[in-house]
Scaffold this active site. Structure first.
Site, mmCIF file in Angstrom:
data_model
loop_
_atom_site.group_PDB
_atom_site.id
_atom_site.type_symbol
_atom_site.label_atom_id
_atom_site.label_comp_id
_atom_site.label_asym_id
_atom_site.label_seq_id
_atom_site.Cartn_x
_atom_site.Cartn_y
_atom_site.Cartn_z
ATOM 1 N N ARG A 1 0.825 -1.209 0.000
ATOM 2 C CA ARG A 1 0.000 0.000 0.000
ATOM 3 C C ARG A 1 0.860 1.259 0.000
ATOM 4 N NH1 ARG A 1 0.518 -2.481 4.677
ATOM 5 N NH2 ARG A 1 0.270 -1.480 6.707
ATOM 6 N N CYS B 1 -5.128 22.268 3.742
ATOM 7 C CA CYS B 1 -6.175 21.696 4.594
ATOM 8 C C CYS B 1 -7.219 22.772 4.855
ATOM 9 C CB CYS B 1 -5.599 21.250 5.937
ATOM 10 S SG CYS B 1 -4.488 19.840 5.833
ATOM 11 N N CYS C 1 -3.754 21.846 12.031
ATOM 12 C CA CYS C 1 -3.513 21.297 13.362
ATOM 13 C C CYS C 1 -2.096 21.701 13.759
ATOM 14 C CB CYS C 1 -3.601 19.778 13.336
ATOM 15 S SG CYS C 1 -5.099 19.129 12.578
HETATM 16 C C1 PLP Z 1 -0.287 5.053 7.946
HETATM 17 C C2 PLP Z 1 0.310 4.755 6.654
HETATM 18 C C3 PLP Z 1 -0.272 3.825 5.783
HETATM 19 C C4 PLP Z 1 -1.538 3.074 6.140
HETATM 20 O O1 PLP Z 1 -1.339 2.218 7.224
HETATM 21 P P1 PLP Z 1 -2.506 1.254 7.741
HETATM 22 O O2 PLP Z 1 -1.964 0.636 8.984
HETATM 23 O O3 PLP Z 1 -2.784 0.270 6.646
HETATM 24 O O4 PLP Z 1 -3.698 2.128 8.005
HETATM 25 C C5 PLP Z 1 0.342 3.569 4.589
HETATM 26 N N1 PLP Z 1 1.495 4.194 4.253
HETATM 27 C C6 PLP Z 1 2.095 5.076 5.062
HETATM 28 C C7 PLP Z 1 3.371 5.695 4.651
HETATM 29 C C8 PLP Z 1 1.513 5.392 6.298
HETATM 30 O O5 PLP Z 1 2.110 6.276 7.100
#
Ligand code: PLP
Length: 392
Positions: free
Chosen positions: A125, A134, A138
């Site tokens: 991912r 935004c 924050c």
């Molecule tokens: C938080 C994050 C994600 C997603 O992480 P999940 O645990 O699947 O929600 C993906 N890539 C990066 C660089 C992140 O910081």
């Protein structure tokens, strides 16, 4: 059927400091953005500010801009100098203080960017940064180095390069849109991105990380929801830290998203003087469930430059999880994580429920502190017991 008991927990603060705003202006997200509080004069029109806040606003101009939507600004309690809403969005002189551990890129994102705007840290991912703006800023923003347009770095975006990378990398099945905040883009621009991502066959799962439903609930129009639902499976992670942020308008906006079939999660940041106690967090997670939002992560505050006054001990986060687990609905309990400094990704932290563990057994502690034992499958006594069951 409406339940009045739960209804009463959601209030509207409109029009608050903006009595002159007409109804249709107030409900127009573009009016909200145009009328954000962004200057010292704008701030002092509504609030008596401290000298520390005044100095903070001056600093903000070269670090992370001041901007607060009228909707969110209204949640500030004028009579409370340590208001938890105020602490999140009004700059303070303490932002000028860097502790020895502070970093401008605490999660080491820049080092994991194969192409501008795409952070590829995990095997399957990616985090896709699509804007540096935004609805409000924050003060503890983990990406303050590039967000809001006034900080030390500029955010470089190159969508074509990002799409080319994603097309080539067939292992990427999950794309998380963030920024900045993707929902400040127009419907057309956002749809252009989503449809382009959906055209990549190996991308299964899309999600948007956003605080817009909280800062700018007016943005969650029926048209936006109708557009988003064409790109399912699409999930959303919102960012609520304090129960007061869940107003009537926010609950309705979250309801529209949920009705569009978008599963909603919440990511809170543990912040000193905002939500660093069990009672506040318990009220928050219960209100989130009423809004059909599942608490997803509770983040230990990143070591972002100028945020040490907002950070808490790690023990505090563990104490909060311990105060929730078992005492309330399992769905209401988020996972406490530290995004490991320097680029290790999210690491889960849990209270010590495992008292002892070897090949024979695990000794565990329940939420009340009572001790239990579970035999491992290979344990000698477990085998003996099994053999006793066999016919002689
Ligand atoms: C938080 C994050 C994600 C997603 O992480 P999940 O645990 O699947 O929600 C993906 N890539 C990066 C660089 C992140 O910081």
């Amino acid at each position: 059927m409406e339940h009045s008991d739960t209804e009463e927990r959601f209030v509207s603060h409109a029009p608050g400091y903006w009595p002159e705003a007409a109804d249709e202006q107030w409900h127009d997200w573009k009016w909200q953005l145009k009328n954000r509080v962004t200057t010292l004069a704008g701030l002092e029109k509504h609030l008596t500010i401290t000298s520390g806040e005044r100095a903070g606003v001056l600093l903000a101009g070269t670090k992370l801009a001041l901007a607060v939507t009228p909707h969110y600004f209204n949640l500030i309690d004028r009579s409370d100098p340590s208001c938890p809403i105020r602490r999140q969005v009004i700059p303070s002189i303490e932002e000028g203080y860097d502790s020895p551990y502070d970093m401008s890129d605490p999660c080491g994102e820049d080092a994991s960017m194969p192409v501008p705007g795409l952070v590829h840290r995990y095997p399957d991912r990616v985090l896709f940064l699509v804007t540096d703006r935004c609805a409000s800023y924050c003060r503890y923003c983990t990406r303050s180095r590039v967000v809001s347009g006034v900080g030390e770095q500029e955010m470089h975006l190159d969508f074509e390069q990002a799409f080319a990378y994603l097309e080539k990398h067939k292992e990427v099945r999950d794309v998380l849109l963030s920024g900045g905040d993707a929902l400040v883009l127009s419907d057309d621009k956002l749809e252009g991105l989503l449809s382009r991502l959906r055209a990549i066959r190996h991308i299964e799962f899309l999600r948007i990380g956003t605080r817009v439903p909280i800062f700018l609930p007016q943005r969650i129009t029926p048209q936006l929801c109708a557009m988003l639902k064409k790109y399912h499976p699409l999930w959303m992670s919102v960012h609520v830290n304090h129960p007061r942020e869940l107003t009537t308008e926010v609950r309705n906006a979250l309801g529209r998203l949920a009705d569009a079939g978008i599963p909603l999660g919440n990511q809170s940041v543990l912040l000193s003087g905002v939500n660093d106690n069990v009672a506040t967090m318990k009220e928050l997670v219960h209100k989130l469930l009423l809004c059909r939002v599942r608490p997803y992560y509770l983040y230990q505050c990143d070591l972002i430059r100028g945020s040490s006054h907002l950070r808490t001990s790690v023990a505090k986060g563990l104490e909060i999880i311990e105060g929730l687990r078992g005492f309330t609905t399992g769905y209401a309990v988020p996972q406490f994580v530290i995004d490991a400094p320097g680029g290790g990704g999210k690491v889960p932290l849990n209270p010590g429920y495992v008292v002892y563990h070897d090949k024979e057994k695990v000794v565990i502690r329940n939420f009340e502190g009572r001790i239990f034992e579970y035999p491992e499958p290979g344990a000698a006594h477990a085998v003996t017991r099994h053999e006793e069951l066999l016919p002689a």
